[in-house]
Design a protein around this motif. Structure first.
Motif, PDB file in Angstrom:
ATOM      1  N   MET A 205       0.826  -1.204   0.000  1.00 25.89           N
ATOM      2  CA  MET A 205       0.000   0.000   0.000  1.00 25.89           C
ATOM      3  C   MET A 205       0.861   1.255   0.000  1.00 25.89           C
ATOM      4  O   MET A 205       1.761   1.409   0.824  1.00 25.89           O
ATOM      5  CB  MET A 205      -0.902   0.007   1.240  1.00 25.89           C
ATOM      6  CG  MET A 205      -1.743   1.261   1.415  1.00 25.89           C
ATOM      7  SD  MET A 205      -2.640   1.289   2.995  1.00 25.89           S
ATOM      8  CE  MET A 205      -1.285   1.521   4.167  1.00 25.89           C
ATOM      9  N   VAL A 206       0.568   2.157  -0.927  1.00 23.41           N
ATOM     10  CA  VAL A 206       1.188   3.478  -0.937  1.00 23.41           C
ATOM     11  C   VAL A 206       0.364   4.406  -0.059  1.00 23.41           C
ATOM     12  O   VAL A 206      -0.868   4.444  -0.165  1.00 23.41           O
ATOM     13  CB  VAL A 206       1.259   4.039  -2.375  1.00 23.41           C
ATOM     14  CG1 VAL A 206       1.447   5.555  -2.365  1.00 23.41           C
ATOM     15  CG2 VAL A 206       2.380   3.373  -3.151  1.00 23.41           C
ATOM     16  N   THR A 207       1.027   5.137   0.815  1.00 22.53           N
ATOM     17  CA  THR A 207       0.332   6.105   1.660  1.00 22.53           C
ATOM     18  C   THR A 207       1.301   7.203   2.074  1.00 22.53           C
ATOM     19  O   THR A 207       2.516   6.993   2.116  1.00 22.53           O
ATOM     20  CB  THR A 207      -0.259   5.432   2.915  1.00 22.53           C
ATOM     21  OG1 THR A 207      -0.989   6.402   3.684  1.00 22.53           O
ATOM     22  CG2 THR A 207       0.819   4.822   3.795  1.00 22.53           C
ATOM     23  N   HIS A 208       0.748   8.385   2.357  1.00 23.05           N
ATOM     24  CA  HIS A 208       1.564   9.462   2.915  1.00 23.05           C
ATOM     25  C   HIS A 208       1.227   9.671   4.388  1.00 23.05           C
ATOM     26  O   HIS A 208       1.780  10.554   5.032  1.00 23.05           O
ATOM     27  CB  HIS A 208       1.317  10.771   2.150  1.00 23.05           C
ATOM     28  CG  HIS A 208      -0.063  11.316   2.340  1.00 23.05           C
ATOM     29  ND1 HIS A 208      -1.141  10.869   1.610  1.00 23.05           N
ATOM     30  CD2 HIS A 208      -0.545  12.242   3.203  1.00 23.05           C
ATOM     31  CE1 HIS A 208      -2.225  11.509   2.006  1.00 23.05           C
ATOM     32  NE2 HIS A 208      -1.888  12.349   2.970  1.00 23.05           N
ATOM     33  N   ASP A 209       0.330   8.841   4.924  1.00 25.65           N
ATOM     34  CA  ASP A 209      -0.203   9.026   6.276  1.00 25.65           C
ATOM     35  C   ASP A 209       0.378   7.967   7.214  1.00 25.65           C
ATOM     36  O   ASP A 209       0.090   6.777   7.087  1.00 25.65           O
ATOM     37  CB  ASP A 209      -1.730   8.917   6.241  1.00 25.65           C
ATOM     38  CG  ASP A 209      -2.384   9.445   7.509  1.00 25.65           C
ATOM     39  OD1 ASP A 209      -1.802   9.245   8.597  1.00 25.65           O
ATOM     40  OD2 ASP A 209      -3.470  10.038   7.419  1.00 25.65           O
ATOM     41  N   ASP A 210       1.197   8.413   8.176  1.00 24.59           N
ATOM     42  CA  ASP A 210       1.826   7.473   9.107  1.00 24.59           C
ATOM     43  C   ASP A 210       0.815   6.742   9.984  1.00 24.59           C
ATOM     44  O   ASP A 210       1.101   5.650  10.484  1.00 24.59           O
ATOM     45  CB  ASP A 210       2.831   8.204   9.996  1.00 24.59           C
ATOM     46  CG  ASP A 210       4.146   8.477   9.277  1.00 24.59           C
ATOM     47  OD1 ASP A 210       4.366   7.877   8.202  1.00 24.59           O
ATOM     48  OD2 ASP A 210       4.937   9.288   9.781  1.00 24.59           O
ATOM     49  N   ARG A 211      -0.366   7.321  10.176  1.00 27.93           N
ATOM     50  CA  ARG A 211      -1.385   6.619  10.966  1.00 27.93           C
ATOM     51  C   ARG A 211      -1.794   5.326  10.283  1.00 27.93           C
ATOM     52  O   ARG A 211      -2.072   4.316  10.932  1.00 27.93           O
ATOM     53  CB  ARG A 211      -2.625   7.502  11.146  1.00 27.93           C
ATOM     54  CG  ARG A 211      -2.427   8.733  12.003  1.00 27.93           C
ATOM     55  CD  ARG A 211      -3.641   9.631  11.917  1.00 27.93           C
ATOM     56  NE  ARG A 211      -3.896  10.041  10.533  1.00 27.93           N
ATOM     57  CZ  ARG A 211      -4.934  10.784  10.150  1.00 27.93           C
ATOM     58  NH1 ARG A 211      -5.825  11.163  11.056  1.00 27.93           N
ATOM     59  NH2 ARG A 211      -5.099  11.143   8.901  1.00 27.93           N
ATOM     60  N   PHE A 212      -1.830   5.341   8.962  1.00 31.41           N
ATOM     61  CA  PHE A 212      -2.258   4.172   8.218  1.00 31.41           C
ATOM     62  C   PHE A 212      -1.097   3.232   7.907  1.00 31.41           C
ATOM     63  O   PHE A 212      -1.272   2.016   7.868  1.00 31.41           O
ATOM     64  CB  PHE A 212      -2.969   4.588   6.935  1.00 31.41           C
ATOM     65  CG  PHE A 212      -4.237   5.363   7.182  1.00 31.41           C
ATOM     66  CD1 PHE A 212      -5.081   5.027   8.237  1.00 31.41           C
ATOM     67  CD2 PHE A 212      -4.592   6.431   6.378  1.00 31.41           C
ATOM     68  CE1 PHE A 212      -6.251   5.737   8.480  1.00 31.41           C
ATOM     69  CE2 PHE A 212      -5.765   7.142   6.606  1.00 31.41           C
ATOM     70  CZ  PHE A 212      -6.596   6.791   7.663  1.00 31.41           C
ATOM     71  N   SER A 213       0.101   3.772   7.695  1.00 35.80           N
ATOM     72  CA  SER A 213       1.249   2.897   7.445  1.00 35.80           C
ATOM     73  C   SER A 213       1.578   2.066   8.683  1.00 35.80           C
ATOM     74  O   SER A 213       2.177   0.992   8.573  1.00 35.80           O
ATOM     75  CB  SER A 213       2.469   3.709   7.009  1.00 35.80           C
ATOM     76  OG  SER A 213       2.877   4.607   8.024  1.00 35.80           O
ATOM     77  N   ALA A 214       1.164   2.526   9.865  1.00 32.64           N
ATOM     78  CA  ALA A 214       1.415   1.770  11.092  1.00 32.64           C
ATOM     79  C   ALA A 214       0.693   0.427  11.105  1.00 32.64           C
ATOM     80  O   ALA A 214       1.057  -0.470  11.868  1.00 32.64           O
ATOM     81  CB  ALA A 214       0.992   2.602  12.310  1.00 32.64           C
ATOM     82  N   ALA A 215      -0.332   0.262  10.258  1.00 30.09           N
ATOM     83  CA  ALA A 215      -1.067  -1.001  10.201  1.00 30.09           C
ATOM     84  C   ALA A 215      -0.281  -2.090   9.488  1.00 30.09           C
ATOM     85  O   ALA A 215      -0.612  -3.274   9.594  1.00 30.09           O
ATOM     86  CB  ALA A 215      -2.406  -0.788   9.498  1.00 30.09           C
TER      87      ALA A 215
END
Length: 254
Positions: A205-215
């Protein structure tokens, strides 16, 4: 979680991507070394323009590296033609996009079943049965006969996830899947991806949001087209923020 000694679904060694604009070379990715194991959840994070989406395009066989080596399911991709890449992509890759990309004049069930129309030997009845199963897995079976315009953004993204997994792909590639959603719906989509991962789905998953990359099981950090460690990433972010603050101060107090 990743099974022990799981073979990589995707493996890159020294991969680079260069785009040409006339005589100018734009080096978007440089010397990427990356492997995604079966059953793993990997987040790719970094600022806008750092090469995240380009990297995902290479992983999904939508494009080819300019240099380096890449293997998909242990098969080298360098010698694959366009049709061969399309076959592998349809058989083994599921995509979830920020913009949902649902077809407005097709029902939810027809949208989800669409990737199966390119699979030989699967008739319409089986396609719709498998679509119904995929929609049930994301809690959208009750909306099978509706059209995308009748759904909220969060519901459309859940349908898009169902479409991505209907063919039981080897890997699910998600490009900013929460980017067009509010926080609540974004969290719902992330919870859905978490359940799919817990059931054994391989996700990148590509993301710029660390809240979601933590998953994710781990996060790959990109800066200026290169993979960097956490310390370098945060140091460069801090330097960029300090530089921005300094420029703003000079604009206010020249």
């Amino acid at each position: 979680m990743r099974p022990p000694n799981a073979p990589p679904v995707i493996e890159m060694r020294g991969v680079g991507k260069v785009f040409l604009a006339g005589a100018i070379e734009n080096h978007v990715l440089t010397d990427i070394h990356l492997a995604v194991a079966r059953g793993e959840f990997v987040a790719i994070a970094g600022p806008s323009g750092c090469g995240k989406t380009t990297l995902l395009s290479l992983m999904g066989l939508l494009d080819q590296p300019t240099r380096g080596e890449m293997q998909f399911l242990a098969q080298p991709t360098a010698g694959l033609g366009r049709r061969q890449r399309a076959f592998l992509r349809n058989a083994h890759v599921g995509f979830v996009f920020q913009a949902f990309n649902l077809i407005a004049d097709m029902t939810v069930a027809e949208n989800v079943a669409l990737p199966l129309t390119f699979r030989p030997g699967i008739g319409r009845r089986e396609r719709l049965e498998r679509a119904a199963h995929a929609l049930a897995s994301v809690g959208m079976a009750h909306r099978m006969g509706h059209y995308p315009g009748q759904l909220s953004g969060g519901q459309q993204q859940r349908v898009a996830v169902a479409r991505a997994v209907v063919g039981e792909p080897a890997i699910l590639l998600a490009d900013e899947p929460t980017g067009n959603l509010d926080l609540r719906n974004g969290e719902n989509v992330m919870a859905l991806l978490g359940r799919l991962h817990a059931a054994g789905t391989t996700i990148c998953m590509v993301t710029h949001d660390d809240r979601f990359s933590a998953a994710a099981d781990r996060t790959v950090r990109l800066l200026d087209g290169r993979v960097v460690d956490e310390a370098t990433f945060h140091q460069r972010q801090h330097e960029a923020e300090c530089g921005l603050d300094e420029r703003r101060t000079m604009e206010i107090f020249p």
